[in-house]
Structures are given as C-alpha cells and as structure tokens.
Design a protein around this motif. Structure first.
Motif, short mmCIF file in Angstrom:
data_model
loop_
_atom_site.label_atom_id
_atom_site.label_comp_id
_atom_site.label_asym_id
_atom_site.label_seq_id
_atom_site.Cartn_x
_atom_site.Cartn_y
_atom_site.Cartn_z
N ILE A 27 -43.89 -21.43 54.82
CA ILE A 27 -42.95 -22.29 55.52
C ILE A 27 -41.60 -21.59 55.55
CG2 ILE A 27 -41.86 -24.57 55.58
CD1 ILE A 27 -44.93 -24.73 55.61
N ASN A 28 -41.06 -21.40 56.74
CA ASN A 28 -39.69 -20.91 56.90
C ASN A 28 -38.86 -22.05 57.45
OD1 ASN A 28 -40.20 -18.28 56.06
ND2 ASN A 28 -40.68 -17.59 58.11
N VAL A 29 -37.81 -22.41 56.75
CA VAL A 29 -36.90 -23.45 57.21
C VAL A 29 -35.65 -22.76 57.74
CG1 VAL A 29 -35.50 -25.44 56.56
CG2 VAL A 29 -37.76 -25.13 55.55
N LEU A 67 -31.73 -25.02 49.20
CA LEU A 67 -31.68 -25.72 50.48
C LEU A 67 -30.84 -26.99 50.34
CD1 LEU A 67 -32.63 -26.55 53.37
CD2 LEU A 67 -34.72 -27.39 52.30
N TYR A 68 -31.09 -27.77 49.30
CA TYR A 68 -30.36 -29.01 49.04
C TYR A 68 -28.85 -28.74 48.93
CZ TYR A 68 -28.60 -33.03 46.47
OH TYR A 68 -27.85 -34.11 46.06
N TYR A 69 -28.47 -27.76 48.12
CA TYR A 69 -27.05 -27.50 47.92
C TYR A 69 -26.38 -26.87 49.14
CZ TYR A 69 -27.22 -29.17 43.20
OH TYR A 69 -27.35 -29.99 42.11
N PHE A 70 -27.14 -26.13 49.95
CA PHE A 70 -26.57 -25.63 51.20
C PHE A 70 -26.18 -26.81 52.09
CE2 PHE A 70 -27.17 -24.63 55.70
CZ PHE A 70 -26.19 -23.66 55.86
N LEU A 71 -27.05 -27.80 52.19
CA LEU A 71 -26.75 -28.96 53.02
C LEU A 71 -25.58 -29.77 52.46
CD1 LEU A 71 -30.42 -30.07 53.81
CD2 LEU A 71 -28.81 -28.94 55.37
N THR A 104 -42.56 -22.28 61.09
CA THR A 104 -41.11 -22.31 61.07
C THR A 104 -40.66 -23.72 61.38
OG1 THR A 104 -41.01 -20.00 61.80
CG2 THR A 104 -39.01 -21.31 62.07
N VAL A 105 -39.88 -24.28 60.47
CA VAL A 105 -39.31 -25.61 60.64
C VAL A 105 -37.86 -25.41 61.04
CG1 VAL A 105 -38.78 -27.80 59.52
CG2 VAL A 105 -40.85 -26.55 58.88
#
Length: 119
Positions: A27-29, A67-71, A104-105
C-alpha cells in the motif's frame, strides 16, 4: 466516531497495479493537502505499508504514526485525522482480496482558508 469538520473536505482515490507473480499487496499512500486561497502552497507526502501493517496493526505501526503526525502537523484536527485514516483502511479492505501488487491510495485534502480577522 464523528464526521470530519464541515469545512474540511477530502477525497480518496485508488490505483491498483497488479503483479501476477507478487505474493503480497503493498500500500502506497500519497497525500496532497491544499489550503483554500493558498493553492500555490501544496503539502505532499507519501508513505508505504504492507497490507497487513496498514489494515491490521491498528496504530501500532511506525509508518502509520508518521502518517498521523504528518496530517496533524498540516493543521488537521485529531478526530478528523483518525476519521480519514479509518476511511482509508476501510477502502483498502474493500479492495484487498488477496491480490498481489501495489495499491496506491490517493488522499486529497482541502482545508479551509485561514481568516486572520477571526483569529
């Protein structure tokens, strides 16, 4: 869980590249964040996961934490961040049927403008 902030909008798209000889799904986000009124200032980032890490490991994954902290650091509220991540996980679960390859998401987020008058 509450719905995201009414001023926040986001869209999740997918692109699947099947590889017949691949045994697992990666999975690529890919994230793109645009603040209204500041279209030239776009934040982008990407994160890679195994399907197991993304779907089944909850928030115990280092990549999912990044990912969480980037958002969060991009100005998205905690409950909205959790809502989006859970929405992405659900969408991956609907697609992951034992396929091998790369999914890819694409997460496109539009934040409301910052109004200096109301601050």
């Amino acid at each position: 869980m509450d719905n995201p902030s009414p001023l926040l909008s986001y869209k999740i798209d997918h692109r699947l590249e099947q590889h017949p000889d691949a045994k697992d799904l990666m999975i690529n986000v890919e994230i793109e964040i645009i603040r209204a009124g500041q279209e030239c200032d776009i934040k982008r980032s990407s994160f890679s996961f195994s399907a197991h890490e993304f779907v089944k490991e909850g928030y115990n994954s280092l990549n999912k934490e990044k990912l969480y902290y980037f958002l969060i650091e991009s100005g998205i509220e905690d409950c909205d961040t959790q809502f989006m991540i859970n929405d992405m996980i659900l969408s991956v679960c609907l697609i992951d049927n034992g396929l091998g390859g790369v999914l890819t998401v694409l997460l496109n987020i539009r934040l409301p403008s910052i109004d200096p008058i109301s601050m």
